[in-house]
Each structure stands twice: as structure tokens, then as C-alpha cells.
Scaffold this active site. Sequence first.
Site, PDB file in Angstrom:
ATOM      1  N   HIS A 362       0.864  -1.176   0.000  1.00 43.72           N
ATOM      2  CA  HIS A 362       0.000   0.000   0.000  1.00 43.72           C
ATOM      3  C   HIS A 362       0.903   1.229   0.000  1.00 43.72           C
ATOM      4  O   HIS A 362       2.085   1.147   0.379  1.00 43.72           O
ATOM      5  CB  HIS A 362      -0.901   0.020   1.238  1.00 43.72           C
ATOM      6  N   CYS A 405      -0.529   2.565  -4.485  1.00 41.44           N
ATOM      7  CA  CYS A 405      -1.293   3.772  -4.798  1.00 41.44           C
ATOM      8  C   CYS A 405      -0.446   5.008  -4.505  1.00 41.44           C
ATOM      9  O   CYS A 405       0.451   4.990  -3.659  1.00 41.44           O
ATOM     10  CB  CYS A 405      -2.576   3.834  -3.982  1.00 41.44           C
TER      11      CYS A 405
END
Length: 533
Positions: A362, A405
Amino acid sequence: MGDDIKFHQQLLVIDENLGTEEVEALKFLCSDLLSFKKLEAVESAQDIFQLLMAKDLLNKEDTFILAELLYRIKCHFLLQKLGYTKETVQENLPWKGKVSRYRQMLYELSEDITSEDLKRAMFLLRDQLPKKLTNMSSLELLTCLEKQDHLAENNLEILEKICMDISPDLLKTVNKYKMERVSLAQQTASFSHHIPEGLFHSGGDVRLLTSLQETPIKSLGSSIYDSGSLREHAGSVHFIAARQDDKAVNVMQGISELSQEQPVRISNPGSKTEKLMTYKMDGPHRGYCLIINNCSFTGTLQKRRGSNKDAEMLAQVFTWLGLDVQTYIDKTSVEIKNLMQEWRSSKDHRDRDCFVCCILSHGELGLVYGTDEREVPIRTIMSYFTARQCPQLAEKPKLFFIQACQGKEIQQAVYIEADAQNPDLLPIQQLVSPSESIPEEADFLLGMATVGGYASFRHIEHGTWYIQALCNKLQLLVPRGEDILSILTEVNEDVSKRADNLGKKKQMPQPAYTLRKKLIFPVPRSPPPSQQQ
């Protein structure tokens, strides 16, 4: 006799360098030149060469048809076997090319169709396809539609409907082709009355020649001068009658090729082209590839289902490319930094050509998360491998691929997740460029899954769009001699065409680099992992 032997040796070498996928592509591109029945019996590139020679499309004096086919399937490294370069093929395509724009359009379309797209297309076409055909490639699907008269140059209705249903982005390729046809038809009509009467009566072919600058073009024993490009000066295009014994070239295709291949630079014979140097990649060892795969997190971040598929594929592909791969699972922020320290100092990079690091986690703008959900700046990760910190990697390419991301989340379908913590809370003023993460020195490349401020997407079974596209393009284009930046451009193209079922969620990767030379991985001797399964 000697020339015949040399010619057949050239064909044999080319045949040995073409895999199953390349042979299928050649068969498809030859569909307008050879009959379907004869192509069905083809098992190797040599079979295609024999068919082309039987029709006098290929011989020892004229090998351009083969050069064009290799160029179309992007096997540019084989052009030298025939005495061509990518640039010389481009220069000759307008008047010597044989593959129609219609066939080119279908082939381009097939390369953009993903495996998921193909499954959906076959489901939608289940009533049109033979029942026994349950598994086929995109090229085989298009050929099947042609054989059943569901697809033709003037019959694109079913193709357009399928493209609209499975991925509207695919329609861009079809619409581009249709616009070209309309434009070319209008151009032909507008200057057809300028063609001298009786030009065609002798049966001689018509050739279209043009140039981007006022330079002589040597062809058919004539020199023709034309100032301006076709797009800017349609009226200045010159037609000349070719000798009857020259191979026919369709005028419409010639115009289309000139438009498609812009810009084509025709240089003076005495001029020298400056070539970008390449990194040395022929050492005793290719290099190390470090993969950090963070799947499970200790706090509120979701488990990154599907990430193991990415890590497995990366390991297979970089092992195939000759690197020594080491994969680490679920590392905290401190452990990530410790790993960087370890690989900087304790690993021997002296005899290695390059270094690759892949991080799957992430993330947010300019950073990735450890499994403890603490931030690790991407710039910090890369800074361990500067020339000062790691002298053994000085002047060697250092590649970092980050799947995480970099910003705001998009409303998602059930089977797609975003690799971000809480991206909706990120203010727009926090946006940073990937180039800001790269150390201020040469020989680094940073491949980001998405541009700053946006989410990247991961299929919970098949892995992330970016990593899967990266692995697929490396397997496809390294054997064709493409450099890493060209490959990443293809990755951008691939990912940009992907979308969820509703066509609303999109993604665009973004590479940044300080490479000083071209980076070209040596072609592995073994077939790519996708062909070994």
C-alpha cells in the site's frame, strides 16, 4: 548457387528466432496474401517463407516482404539478418509495403485485447463461433470471424459492437482506421483528376512517393522531389508509373502508410546518425533482483489479495532475464530499511550488470507502507544505492518498480481494490512528481504503477494491472531487442486501455529516470515463462 545458400541460411536463422506467438502473428498478417487453406497447414515460419516464395513475394533479390512482417510484429532485432534496420523499413513501407491497413488495424487490435477481454468476447460471440472452439487467441478469434463472413474490410459492425461491449477503448483503433479510409478516399477523389490520362492503360502499377523535406528519394531508378508532408500538402503528392515487372502497391495503402509512419526522416547519404549508447549487459552475472511483497498489515489497511500472483510473476520473469531473485514477504518499515542497508553493503555487485528492486505494498504520495503501516519514502529506498552509498553499482542501471497507490481512491467494484490507506483524505497540494523521488544522480529508473494523486488497481486473483502488464511486455519485447524505456511505454499503453466492467476506473503508470544510455536486456536462450507453462 552461393547466393541461394546464403538466402536460405538467412531464412533458417530467422525461423529459429521466432516462437509460436510470432509465427501465429505472421500467419495472420499474411492472410490477404495467402489463402486461409494454405495458412491452416502452417506449423513454422519456414512454412510461411515457402508459401511466400511460391507466389514470388519473397526471393533472394527482394526480401522486403519478410522485413515488413518482422517490423510489424516488432522483431526489429532480426531485421539486420536481411540487411535492414527499423528506419530503412519505415522509409520503404509507403511504396513497398504489402500488408493492408485493414490487416494492420486488426493486428493492432489483437495486441490490445487482454485475456479478460478475450473471454468476454468469446462469451458474447458464443452463438457465432463453432462449438468445438472453446479456447483461442485473439488472432484466432478474428480469423474465425473472417472465415464466417462476420468480419471484413467493409463489414466491421460486429467487431465494433464487441469492442463496445468488452472495452470501449478498443474502439479507438477501429475508428482511427475508419477515419483514415474516409480521409484517404476524399484525398484520392480530390486529386484523381490530376492524374494524366492513360497512366493506367499499360497495366503498369502506380507508386506514391512523398517526403518530409526537399530531398531526393531513390526508387525505381528515379529521383523525385517533394516538399512538405502528406498531411500538410496533399496536393503535392506525386504519382509515377512503375515498370510492369515491379510488384504492385495499392495507392490507398501507400498514402495510409505515409500518414501512419510519420515522421519518416530521409537523410542525406553522407550524413551520420548519432546512436545512443547502451549499458554494458554482458558481464559474468546479470544482477540481483529484490522483491518485497507486503500482503498483510497490522492495522486498518486491507490485505492485498492477489499480490502473491504479482510477486510470483516478477520472480519468474526476472529469473528468466538472468537475475538472481530474492523475495521477502511482509516487512515492516524498519525491516524494509534494514534490507536496503543489507543489500547495499553485504551483497557483491562488482561483477553484476544492474540492480532491480520491486516493492508491492500500500502507499501514498511518494511513499510506501511497511506492514506496521509506517511510511517509507521512495526516495529513501533509492538513496541507499547511489554511487556514493554503493560504489559497486556506480554507472550501472538501477531499476525500481513500485506497485502502490499514490493518491486518491476511486469508487470500486467488488473485485477491484485500491492500494492506498485513505486516499480521499489527501489534499491536492501534496501532489509530488515521481522525479522528486529519484536521487539527483545518473543511472536510476523509477517505474510507478500510477501517476501522483491516483489509485492503482489490483485484481484479487490475477494481480495488479501494472505488474501483470510489465511482466507481459518484458516477455514479449525483450526477445525483440526493445530497450526498457520503449517497453515501459508499451506498459503505459496496455494499462491505460484497461478498465473495470463499467469502463469507469482507469489507471496510467508513470516512469521517471536519469538513465544516460539505452538499457537492453540480452535475449534469454530459453522461452519466456508464459510459454513454458
